[in-house]
Design a protein around this motif. Structure first.
Motif, PDB file in Angstrom:
ATOM      1  N   CYS A   1     -26.683  32.511  40.640  1.00  0.00           N
ATOM      2  CA  CYS A   1     -26.171  33.319  41.756  1.00  0.00           C
ATOM      3  C   CYS A   1     -24.893  32.691  42.312  1.00  0.00           C
ATOM      4  N   ARG A   2     -24.912  31.361  42.466  1.00  0.00           N
ATOM      5  CA  ARG A   2     -23.725  30.667  42.996  1.00  0.00           C
ATOM      6  C   ARG A   2     -22.514  30.977  42.125  1.00  0.00           C
ATOM      7  N   LYS A   3     -22.701  30.873  40.790  1.00  0.00           N
ATOM      8  CA  LYS A   3     -21.576  31.121  39.859  1.00  0.00           C
ATOM      9  C   LYS A   3     -21.031  32.536  40.005  1.00  0.00           C
ATOM     10  N   LYS A   4     -21.929  33.474  40.345  1.00  0.00           N
ATOM     11  CA  LYS A   4     -21.538  34.886  40.397  1.00  0.00           C
ATOM     12  C   LYS A   4     -21.227  35.358  41.812  1.00  0.00           C
ATOM     13  N   ASP A   5     -21.076  34.434  42.763  1.00  0.00           N
ATOM     14  CA  ASP A   5     -20.764  34.799  44.157  1.00  0.00           C
ATOM     15  C   ASP A   5     -21.814  35.707  44.787  1.00  0.00           C
ATOM     16  N   VAL A   6     -23.057  35.415  44.487  1.00  0.00           N
ATOM     17  CA  VAL A   6     -24.165  36.129  45.127  1.00  0.00           C
ATOM     18  C   VAL A   6     -24.850  35.125  46.060  1.00  0.00           C
ATOM     19  N   PHE A   7     -24.977  35.470  47.344  1.00  0.00           N
ATOM     20  CA  PHE A   7     -25.621  34.531  48.273  1.00  0.00           C
ATOM     21  C   PHE A   7     -27.116  34.411  47.990  1.00  0.00           C
ATOM     22  N   THR A   8     -27.624  33.198  48.158  1.00  0.00           N
ATOM     23  CA  THR A   8     -29.068  32.995  48.007  1.00  0.00           C
ATOM     24  C   THR A   8     -29.674  32.756  49.388  1.00  0.00           C
ATOM     25  N   ILE A   9     -30.761  33.467  49.648  1.00  0.00           N
ATOM     26  CA  ILE A   9     -31.464  33.363  50.944  1.00  0.00           C
ATOM     27  C   ILE A   9     -32.870  32.850  50.668  1.00  0.00           C
ATOM     28  N   ALA A  10     -33.132  31.608  51.036  1.00  0.00           N
ATOM     29  CA  ALA A  10     -34.468  31.046  50.844  1.00  0.00           C
ATOM     30  C   ALA A  10     -35.306  31.355  52.085  1.00  0.00           C
ATOM     31  N   ASP A  11     -36.305  32.196  51.929  1.00  0.00           N
ATOM     32  CA  ASP A  11     -37.198  32.522  53.040  1.00  0.00           C
ATOM     33  C   ASP A  11     -38.291  31.449  53.085  1.00  0.00           C
ATOM     34  N   GLU A  12     -38.066  30.444  53.954  1.00  0.00           N
ATOM     35  CA  GLU A  12     -39.005  29.310  54.059  1.00  0.00           C
ATOM     36  C   GLU A  12     -39.953  29.486  55.240  1.00  0.00           C
ATOM     37  N   VAL A  13     -40.163  30.747  55.631  1.00  0.00           N
ATOM     38  CA  VAL A  13     -41.036  30.997  56.782  1.00  0.00           C
ATOM     39  C   VAL A  13     -42.431  30.416  56.532  1.00  0.00           C
ATOM     40  N   MET A  14     -42.936  30.566  55.309  1.00  0.00           N
ATOM     41  CA  MET A  14     -44.228  29.945  54.991  1.00  0.00           C
ATOM     42  C   MET A  14     -44.055  28.560  54.390  1.00  0.00           C
ATOM     43  N   THR A  15     -43.093  28.398  53.478  1.00  0.00           N
ATOM     44  CA  THR A  15     -43.013  27.165  52.685  1.00  0.00           C
ATOM     45  C   THR A  15     -42.403  25.982  53.443  1.00  0.00           C
ATOM     46  N   GLY A  16     -41.754  26.252  54.590  1.00  0.00           N
ATOM     47  CA  GLY A  16     -41.087  25.186  55.331  1.00  0.00           C
ATOM     48  C   GLY A  16     -42.064  24.185  55.930  1.00  0.00           C
ATOM     49  N   PHE A  17     -41.547  23.033  56.301  1.00  0.00           N
ATOM     50  CA  PHE A  17     -42.307  22.005  57.017  1.00  0.00           C
ATOM     51  C   PHE A  17     -43.510  21.494  56.227  1.00  0.00           C
ATOM     52  N   GLY A  18     -43.255  21.186  54.953  1.00  0.00           N
ATOM     53  CA  GLY A  18     -44.233  20.413  54.180  1.00  0.00           C
ATOM     54  C   GLY A  18     -45.241  21.197  53.373  1.00  0.00           C
ATOM     55  N   ARG A  19     -45.242  22.515  53.497  1.00  0.00           N
ATOM     56  CA  ARG A  19     -46.324  23.280  52.864  1.00  0.00           C
ATOM     57  C   ARG A  19     -46.380  23.121  51.345  1.00  0.00           C
ATOM     58  N   THR A  20     -45.215  22.983  50.687  1.00  0.00           N
ATOM     59  CA  THR A  20     -45.222  22.867  49.220  1.00  0.00           C
ATOM     60  C   THR A  20     -45.234  21.405  48.757  1.00  0.00           C
ATOM     61  N   GLY A  21     -45.388  20.488  49.716  1.00  0.00           N
ATOM     62  CA  GLY A  21     -45.339  19.056  49.367  1.00  0.00           C
ATOM     63  C   GLY A  21     -43.965  18.484  49.659  1.00  0.00           C
ATOM     64  N   HIS A  22     -42.912  19.293  49.509  1.00  0.00           N
ATOM     65  CA  HIS A  22     -41.565  18.883  49.931  1.00  0.00           C
ATOM     66  C   HIS A  22     -41.439  19.209  51.422  1.00  0.00           C
ATOM     67  N   GLU A  23     -40.525  18.534  52.118  1.00  0.00           N
ATOM     68  CA  GLU A  23     -40.331  18.905  53.533  1.00  0.00           C
ATOM     69  C   GLU A  23     -40.011  20.398  53.617  1.00  0.00           C
ATOM     70  N   PHE A  24     -39.070  20.819  52.756  1.00  0.00           N
ATOM     71  CA  PHE A  24     -38.746  22.238  52.592  1.00  0.00           C
ATOM     72  C   PHE A  24     -38.718  22.493  51.105  1.00  0.00           C
ATOM     73  N   ALA A  25     -39.230  23.646  50.678  1.00  0.00           N
ATOM     74  CA  ALA A  25     -39.288  23.900  49.238  1.00  0.00           C
ATOM     75  C   ALA A  25     -37.896  23.757  48.623  1.00  0.00           C
ATOM     76  N   SER A  26     -36.873  24.226  49.346  1.00  0.00           N
ATOM     77  CA  SER A  26     -35.502  24.169  48.804  1.00  0.00           C
ATOM     78  C   SER A  26     -34.986  22.739  48.713  1.00  0.00           C
ATOM     79  N   GLY A  27     -35.589  21.823  49.461  1.00  0.00           N
ATOM     80  CA  GLY A  27     -35.147  20.432  49.455  1.00  0.00           C
ATOM     81  C   GLY A  27     -35.413  19.754  48.124  1.00  0.00           C
TER      82      GLY A  27
END
Ligand SMILES: Cc1ncc(COP(=O)(O)O)c(C=O)c1O
Length: 426
Positions: A226-252
């Motif tokens: 997406c980055r290469k093609k100038d398409v914005f990426t929106i990570a919806d971390e409403v559920m996954t944020g703050f440690g839920r996936t084991g990472h502080e944030f899934a995108s991290g």
């Protein structure tokens, strides 16, 4: 009149069919992992009250910080005014996010955090004089219940009555194991055939549609393309944020950070309603200009509410402690060994876990999804055992507050094994 009768007289509950569902359980207090009903019966809240309660109910540190703030000011308009809790929360949140995230826009729930990201993506291109309005989303997405959020969510029985009013969205398969290539090819095709403004996704776990889990590797590939093609990426971390996936944030945990991130739920430790959308400087700067119409003309009355921001700061204090990290790792390990156990049990299909989220499907002939009688039977069964698990159709999942003890987890696992013996078909 008891509370349930009074409730039935005046209250309309979310996701509830009042004709079929049992009357709601009236809660009189909540502490740590427990909800207590008016007869003082405890329920282990194994889904953290819709995934929001990070550190346990009624955490004294969060209570104390809100009480302190209550003495100062409760609510302040957030346009032309600002305040320290909002500034400090943005500073501390940005410190923990991928380095490209530079500004925070507040709102008051997860759906609005997503709506705002979508509007930012579309208006970014409009401000640049470029016609790009299409949006890509996963087939199994859930991003909330407002119209924009419903548009980018899975087209299903929940959104069907509104289908004609939702904006069209380009769908790609959720890249669960085995479907990665198909997903990547579909993304490439969508981008080559349309003027795409943004790709919105729940990173690593598509939650509400059934806890579909997928790998960092494929997400990295999608984001980098997406980055290469100038398409914005929106990570919806409403559920996954703050440690839920084991990472502080899934995108991290990715090599390629998203352009925008959406937060709510755990943002305040589940204490107050707050949403936030973070963005890069590139996005923020595209809204600067001589014309007022270049600004993001969007806001909610409770945007950046000081009490909510202070809850966020108090929750962040707890999140930054080693004890929190240790608890996440402990739950993660415990889930992994329970998954191994479930693999040997007839009736449990596709057991899986990521971080503190564990899920599997109860095998059943009843294919009615969310409306299945299996779901109602399981819900009632777990409540009868003093455990709050709220299956998504025949998908059972655990997503507990981090303070859950090993003994409490063992009790939840035992009730699951009991449920499988009773309801699972092989
Ligand atoms: C990934 C995701 N995005 C958005 C939302 C919507 O959040 P809210 O219910 O606060 O509007 C949810 C809610 O479950 C969610 O899981």
């Amino acid at each position: 009149m008891n509370l349930q009768d009074r409730d039935a007289g005046v209250v309309w509950h979310p996701f509830t069919q009042s004709l079929l569902d049992a009357p709601p359980i009236a809660i009189s207090r909540a502490e740590q992992v427990f909800l207590f009903d008016t007869d003082n019966k405890p329920y282990i809240d194994a889904i953290a009250s819709w995934w929001a309660v990070l550190h346990g109910h009624s955490h004294p540190h969060i209570t104390a910080r809100i009480a302190e703030q209550l003495e100062k000011y409760h609510h302040v308009i957030f346009s032309a005014f600002t305040h320290e809790p909002a500034i400090e929360l943005a500073e501390r949140l940005l410190e923990r996010l991928p380095k490209n995230q530079k500004k925070v826009f507040y709102s008051d729930n997860g759906s609005t955090a997503v709506e705002i990201a979508l509007k930012m993506a579309v208006q970014f291109w409009s401000n640049k004089g470029i016609e790009k309005t299409s949006v890509i989303a996963f087939e199994n997405a859930y991003h909330g219940d407002t119209f924009g959020a419903m548009s980018v969510s899975e087209a299903d029985a929940f959104t069907k009555p509104f289908a004609k009013l939702l904006f069209p969205v380009l769908r790609i398969p959720t890249p669960v194991p085995g479907r990665e290539d198909e997903c990547f090819e579909a993304l490439k095709k969508c981008i080559s055939e349309n003027e795409v403004a943004a790709f919105v996704y729940e990173p690593l776990i598509a939650g509400a549609t059934g806890m579909h889990m997928y790998s960092e590797k494929i997400l990295d590939e999608l984001v980098s393309y997406c980055r290469k093609k100038d398409v914005f990426t929106i990570a919806d971390e409403v559920m996954t944020g703050f440690g839920r996936t084991g990472h502080e944030f899934a995108s991290g945990g990715l090599q390629h950070p998203p352009d925008m991130m959406c937060f709510s739920k755990g943002l305040t430790g589940g204490t107050m309603a707050l949403g936030a959308t973070s963005v890069t400087d590139e996005i923020f700067n595209a809204f600067k200009g001589e014309s007022r119409y270049k600004a993001l003309l969007h806001g909610h009355t409770f945007t950046g509410n000081p009490l909510a921001c202070v809850s966020g700061l108090a929750s962040m204090d707890l999140f930054e402690k080693k004890e929190c990290r240790d608890n996440i790792d402990r739950i993660d390990k415990s889930h992994q060994s329970f998954v191994q156990k479930l693999k040997g049990i007839k009736g449990a299909s596709n057991p899986r876990s990521k971080g503190v989220v564990l899920a599997f499907e109860v095998q059943s002939k009843d294919q009615d999804g969310y409306a299945s009688s299996m779901r109602d039977n399981l819900l009632g069964f777990f409540l009868s055992r003093g455990i709050h698990l709220r299956p998504l159709g025949n998908t059972v999942y655990i997503l507990p507050p981090y303070c859950i003890t090993n003994e409490q987890l063992a009790k939840v696992y035992d009730s699951i094994l009991e449920a499988l013996a009773r309801f699972g078909e092989c």
